[in-house]
Write a protein that holds these residues in place. Sequence first.
Motif: not given
Length: 358
Positions: A1-27
Motif C-alpha cells: 500500500m502506498i499513498r501520495n503525501a498530498l492525499d494524506v495532508i490536504p491542509f496546512v495551518t497558518v498562524k496569525g496574531i489577533l487584535f480585538p478592537k476594544s476591551e469590550c470585544d476582548k472580554e
Amino acid sequence: MIRNALDVIPFVTVKGILFPKSECDKEKLLLLMRRFAWACRRATTILWNGFSVKEAYNGAYEILNDYVYSESAVKHAKLILKGAKVNDGKPYRKQRKIYLISRGSKWEKHGNRNVRIIRGDTFFSVNVKYPFTNSREGKWIEGTADFGAFNPIVEELTALAEQNLEGYTARIIFNGKFYVHVSVPVELYLNHTRIGYVRGFRFAGFDVNSDRCNMAIAGSDGRIVRCETAWFSQVVQHGYPKDEAWNEIVLEVDRLFRIAKGYSVKTLFFEDLFSVNGKRDVRGNSAKSRRKCSMFMKSKLLTWMILRGLKHGFDVYLVNPAKTSTAGEVIGRRLGLDRHTSSAYAIVLRGINALKCL
C-alpha cells in the motif's frame, strides 16, 4: 500500500496574531472561548459515557446557542476521544486552556459563517460571531489580524472564499495574546512557499525516530547508493529548551534533503504513521510506551519533513510501515548496516516496488 503525501495532508495551518478592537470585544471573546471549551468538555463527557452524537450536540448547544459552534465542539470532542483511545487513557477532565473553533465551508459567506476573515489595506479584518445577545450591534466581535509572512496566502484564500471556491476552518487560542489559526489547502500553500523543483531519478527512504532520522538512497534497481543519519538525541532530553530543540532538528533534517538533492533524488518515501488499520501507529505494546511516543513531536516532525520535501519539488509518498523493522534486521545482517539505516533501506525498497505496481 502506498499513498501520495498530498492525499494524506490536504491542509496546512497558518498562524496569525489577533487584535480585538476594544476591551469590550476582548472580554466578549474571552467569554465565548471559555464557553466553547466548556461545551467541548461536556460533549466529550457525553460521548465518553456512550451517548449519541445528537445528545452531545444538544448538550453543546445549551451552552453555545449556535449550531456551527456546537458542531465544531462535537467534532473536536471526537478527536479528543480518538486520542484517548489510541493512548489507552481517559479524556481530560480539567479545563486547562480556552479556545474557539469554527468549521468552514465554501458555501458559507466569506468561507466561514462564524469567524470571517476579510481582506484589508494593511491588516485583515476579523469578525467573530457572538451568539449571546439579541442586539444586532453586539452580534459580532470585531478585530484585526496579521499573518506575517503568510499574508499573501491568506489573502488569496479569502479571495477564493468570497467567490465560493474555498472555505477554511478557523481556530482562536489565547496564550497571553490572541492567535488565529487558519486551515489552508496544501496546494495553495505550496504555490507561495515552493523553493524549487528537483530533477532526478533516484529514491530515498527515511526512518524517523525520537533521537535520529536515517536516510537511505537507492537507484531504480534497488542498489544502495548512500546512507546518512541526522542525530538529535541531545535535544529531546528533559529540560532542553523547546525552541532551540526544534531549530536544531530542522537544521539536521534539512541537511539530509540537501544530500538527497546532491545525489539526484526525485522521490522520497516515509512510513505511513498517520493511519494503520484506521488507527494512528504508535509503537509499543504498553500504555506507557504509547503515551511517551505520543508526547514526542514525531507527527509534527514527519509532517514538517513531508511539507519540506514538497517545497523542494520532491515527489513524496507514504508506504505501509508493517514489518519494516523486521525486514531491516534481515537486510542489516547481510549488508552490515545498523537496524535504523537498514529500516530506511527497507522503506525505500518497498516504495520502489509499490510504484512499479501502480
